[in-house]
Design an enzyme around this catalytic site. Sequence first.
Site, PDB file in Angstrom:
ATOM      1  CB  ALA A   1       0.983  -8.192  17.250  1.00  0.00           C
TER       2      ALA A   1
ATOM      3  CG  HIS B   1      -2.181  -1.174   1.063  1.00  0.00           C
ATOM      4  ND1 HIS B   1      -3.042  -1.986   1.929  1.00  0.00           N
ATOM      5  CD2 HIS B   1      -2.769  -2.029   0.354  1.00  0.00           C
ATOM      6  CE1 HIS B   1      -3.835  -1.670   1.780  1.00  0.00           C
ATOM      7  NE2 HIS B   1      -3.685  -2.090   0.475  1.00  0.00           N
TER       8      HIS B   1
END
Length: 233
Positions: free
Chosen positions: A219, A108
């Site tokens: 995470a 992106h």
Amino acid sequence: MILSSIVILTGAGISKESGLDTFRDKNGIWAKVDHRELATPEGFEHDPARVHAFYNQRRRQLRDVQPNAAHHALARLEGAYKGALLLVTQNVDDLHESAGSRKLIHMHGELNAGLCGACGQRCRWKSDMSTHSQCPSCRTVGRMRPDIVWFGEMPYQMDRIYRALGQAELFIAIGTSGNVYPAAQFVEEAAHAGARTVEINLDASENTSHFDEVIRGPATQAVPDFVERLLGA
Ligand code: OAD
């Protein structure tokens, strides 16, 4: 570890504990601002100064954030792993490279890069950008935009990504809600190629049912644990 090919997809959730907002959470970026105004070619055409201000603020934020244990664990995996590994990130921050990852695709785009609307050249861009910025390649003034893939535009390096997915034996998606295509479809591509698929995410993603294994957790804990397990196997 006898795998010969790993593809990892990361999203905003991996950078959350470094202090960067995700997009679709209750207090996420798209809850505060309209993505049609700030993340589409039409929004940029309508009000380029406003779009520049939004990305300038996010680019400046990068100076104050550090990679976390999850970014470091993926860099460690890249260093220790002898097979083919590709890290594909939807994130436009620079935390994977700061942690040491090199086999990396920013599908992106990147906050620290610019794209010239006149000549099409991409370049490093670390300072603020404005409607008066000049392209370092063709010298045109006023046509620079952030090198971000906006809604309706084609992500970068899709051929390379699909090639890697087609050979993957393990596919891991980390911190992504599975809302945005084509990335949301990678799990099915990899599964079709015979890969084992693992999701590491805080909440259930849109496509969680497609994964063979689902690990719920932040995470910074779940990724280092998973990497240790993989390297020890
Ligand atoms: P989202 O904001 O859609 O999803 C982030 C995911 O991360 C959510 O599913 C959260 O549950 C999870 N999450 C949050 N904190 C976490 C943590 N500490 N540990 C693990 N998981 C956590 O972000 P993306 O899926 O990355 O595109 O969004 C995809 C694209 O949509 C972005 O690249 C951006 C956006 O529009 C562009 O701007 C071009």
